[in-house]
Design a protein around this motif. Structure first.
Motif, short mmCIF file in Angstrom:
data_model
loop_
_atom_site.label_atom_id
_atom_site.label_comp_id
_atom_site.label_asym_id
_atom_site.label_seq_id
_atom_site.Cartn_x
_atom_site.Cartn_y
_atom_site.Cartn_z
N UNK A 132 0.83 -1.21 0.00
CA UNK A 132 0.00 0.00 0.00
C UNK A 132 0.86 1.25 0.00
N UNK A 133 1.99 1.19 0.71
CA UNK A 133 2.84 2.38 0.80
C UNK A 133 3.48 2.70 -0.54
N UNK A 134 3.85 1.67 -1.28
CA UNK A 134 4.56 1.90 -2.54
C UNK A 134 3.60 2.10 -3.70
N UNK A 135 2.63 1.23 -3.79
CA UNK A 135 1.76 1.24 -4.98
C UNK A 135 0.40 1.85 -4.72
N UNK A 136 -0.12 1.66 -3.49
CA UNK A 136 -1.47 2.15 -3.22
C UNK A 136 -2.50 1.04 -3.42
N UNK A 194 -4.46 1.10 -6.83
CA UNK A 194 -3.69 0.61 -7.98
C UNK A 194 -3.58 -0.91 -7.94
N UNK A 239 -4.90 -3.57 -10.68
CA UNK A 239 -4.02 -4.56 -11.30
C UNK A 239 -4.57 -5.97 -11.12
N UNK A 291 -7.27 -6.82 -13.49
CA UNK A 291 -6.88 -6.96 -14.89
C UNK A 291 -6.31 -8.33 -15.20
N UNK A 347 0.66 -12.47 -8.93
CA UNK A 347 0.78 -11.02 -9.11
C UNK A 347 0.97 -10.32 -7.76
N UNK A 393 4.20 -8.23 -6.54
CA UNK A 393 4.07 -6.85 -6.08
C UNK A 393 4.63 -6.70 -4.66
#
Lengths: 164, 389
Positions: A48-52, A55, A59, A62, A71, A75
């Motif tokens: 969460x801190x890096x990507x949120x 997002x 992902x 998808x 995945x 991540x």
């Protein structure tokens, strides 16, 4: 299935790590619940801190359902790498491995040239002919490294220099 | 009359299209979000207005409009980030240096994976001098994720590790084969050395120099190689135990730990190289020295490989040059001995009570004989034997 058991346990017993972190109610159809168990809070915290979270949710939606666990794990790995090294993250490891590949390739070329020289000498000894020059093999083990981090092949310079 | 009706219809339709087009212009200027609906509608028509998704200031279909113009007419072009977000790109835009306007896909990938806020958070958390490197790594990571949506950088790391494993196996095989060749070469030279002393001994007894190597190239090479092998230490064969630990990692695609170990090993290998300012950051990385055993193995691997790298050029050096230097003292000794024999004989002959003529004759004979001997030194074994007999 472990995921379904964890899914049912998370829905019945405790919220998933994501909902716990976000302080929201963990719904039965929570997209994070199967992949962020409450026993690993740091996993979602890093992601969460890096990507949120939004997002990551996009992902996951998808990719196919059977690929979501991989995945999420990838991540999580990238997020952890970025936490430990904010400058390069996991790209640093890629760069090091690329340099290693290039170094091994050069060593292979040199060793092959040496081998060809000895092979040529032993052939000449057997046939009684004079020595002849053996061409250097410089391309049979050409491992291409297409994942040049910066697209300008700076990793292919002499080793020991800071390309990044 | 019949012709006027279709003409009137065409004219009306054209006017309708023109007015609709003008209305679209006004809507695009004041209600940007409506463009998406209009685009989807118009895309069904024969007019292609896909470029309408761009911000209002980008209107390439209008004649005379320049991409360099902003809302306020500034000369700078909007960066890809501001273009995507449809906002004004100020000179102080932090993302402008990293996202040129001609590469919108790059920002889209980064925005999709990280988001603008997270990108700015990461970039602002590092030193200003490292912002460029940080941003490049973020862009690269995002591009990799776009290429491999499921595994991302894992895919690249696995492929590189596989390449390293294959290369190391090839290297081991080649080294083994090379060691075999060298062994055979050495044994062959040993056989030649065992055959040589008898001949050399007999020639020395006769006061003859060994045959000159210039006449027989093969023998020359063999002698050179023999002496070189006696004088040089053979390079150490590739030690399997010192293989780089990265390749010994078990590949477990669905676990973070194996890739994490490889990540650690990669950092350890990097920390042992000759570092520059950028690599100094690797050495300072707190994650780099977690596994001391792997460090030791890497030390050994690096040491062995560096030594191997250094020893290889020595092995590859042409042996003819050094062997020629090594052979010089031997021939010099023989020459000195030859000259000593000549001088001794000349002295003996000169000290005798013979007449000058006899002395001269004997010296001439001796000189002739010596000349014959020296000439024989230039010939092969057969020639020397004939002169002796």
């Amino acid at each position: 299935m472990a995921s379904s058991s964890s899914y049912s346990s998370s829905s019945c017993n405790s919220p998933c790590a994501a909902c716990k972190f976000l302080r929201r109610k963990c719904m039965p159809d929570c997209v994070f619940a199967p992949y962020f168990p409450p026993e690993e809070p740091h996993k979602f915290a890093n992601v969460h801190k890096i990507f949120g979270a939004s997002n990551v949710s996009k992902l996951l939606n998808e990719v196919l359902p059977h690929q979501r666990e991989d995945a999420v794990n990838s991540l999580a790995y990238e997020a952890e790498a970025r936490m430990k090294d904010p400058v390069y993250g996991c790209v640093g490891a890629i760069s090091v491995l690329q340099r290693q590949v290039i170094r091994l390739q050069k060593e292979l070329d040199a060793t092959n040239a040496d081998l060809l020289r000895y092979a040529g000498d032993s052939c000449n000894r057997g046939t009684g002919r004079g020595p002849h020059h053996v061409g250097q093999n410089s391309g049979s083990y050409n491992f291409s490294s297409p994942y040049d981090p910066y697209g300008d092949h700076r990793n292919q310079r002499s080793s020991g220099q800071g390309n990044m | 009359m019949l012709l006027l009706i279709p003409t009137f219809l065409i004219f009306t339709f054209t006017v309708f299209l023109t007015s609709f087009f003008f209305l679209l212009l006004l809507l695009h200027h004041y209600r940007p979000h409506c463009i998406h609906l209009s685009n989807s509608f118009l895309s069904l028509q024969w007019l292609d207005l896909s470029h309408w998704v761009e911000p209002p200031r980008r209107r390439p279909h209008l004649a005379g409009y320049s991409d360099n113009m902003t809302l306020k007419g500034a000369a700078s072009q909007a960066c890809a980030a501001c273009k995507y977000q449809r906002r004004k790109c100020t000179p102080e835009c932090p993302l402008a240096p990293f996202f040129p306007p001609d590469q919108p896909k790059m920002f889209q990938n980064a925005h999709k994976l990280f988001g603008v806020c997270n990108i700015l958070k990461i970039v602002n958390s590092v030193d200003p001098c490292l912002k460029f490197e940080t941003m490049k790594s973020i862009i690269y990571q995002a591009n990799i994720r776009d290429k491999f949506p499921v595994y991302g950088c894992w895919e690249v790391i696995w492929q590189l590790q596989y390449q390293i494993m294959v290369a190391e196996q090839e290297l081991q095989n080649v080294h083994k084969q090379l060691a075999l060749y060298r062994q055979q070469h050495y044994h062959h030279q040993q056989q030649q050395i065992s055959a040589m002393p008898d001949y050399v001994t007999s020639q020395l007894e006769l006061g003859m120099a060994p045959p000159n190597n210039n006449n027989n190239n093969n023998n020359n090479n063999n002698n050179n190689n023999t002496i070189s092998l006696l004088n040089h230490s053979t390079p150490q064969p590739y030690n399997d135990n010192n293989a780089i630990p990265v390749t010994q990692q078990q590949q477990q695609p669905y676990s973070n730990r194996s890739v994490d170990d490889a990540y650690t090993c990669a950092y350890d290998i990097e920390s042992k190289e000759n570092i520059t300012a950028a690599n100094a950051l690797w050495a300072q990385n707190p994650f780099a020295n977690n596994n001391s055993s792997i460090n030791d193995n890497n030390n050994n691997a690096e040491t062995v490989q560096s030594e191997l790298g250094v020893s290889q050029p020595l092995a590859i050096e042409p042996e003819d040059v050094q062997d020629y230097d090594e052979l010089h003292p031997f021939f010099d000794t023989i020459d000195d001995r030859q000259s000593y024999i000549d001088s001794k004989e000349a002295y003996d002959s000169s000290s005798s009570d013979e007449s000058f003529k006899d002395t001269t004759k004997s010296s001439m004979d001796h000189a002739a004989e010596n000349a014959l001997k020296s000439a024989a030194a230039c010939f092969s074994l057969t020639g020397v034997k004939l002169s002796v007999s």
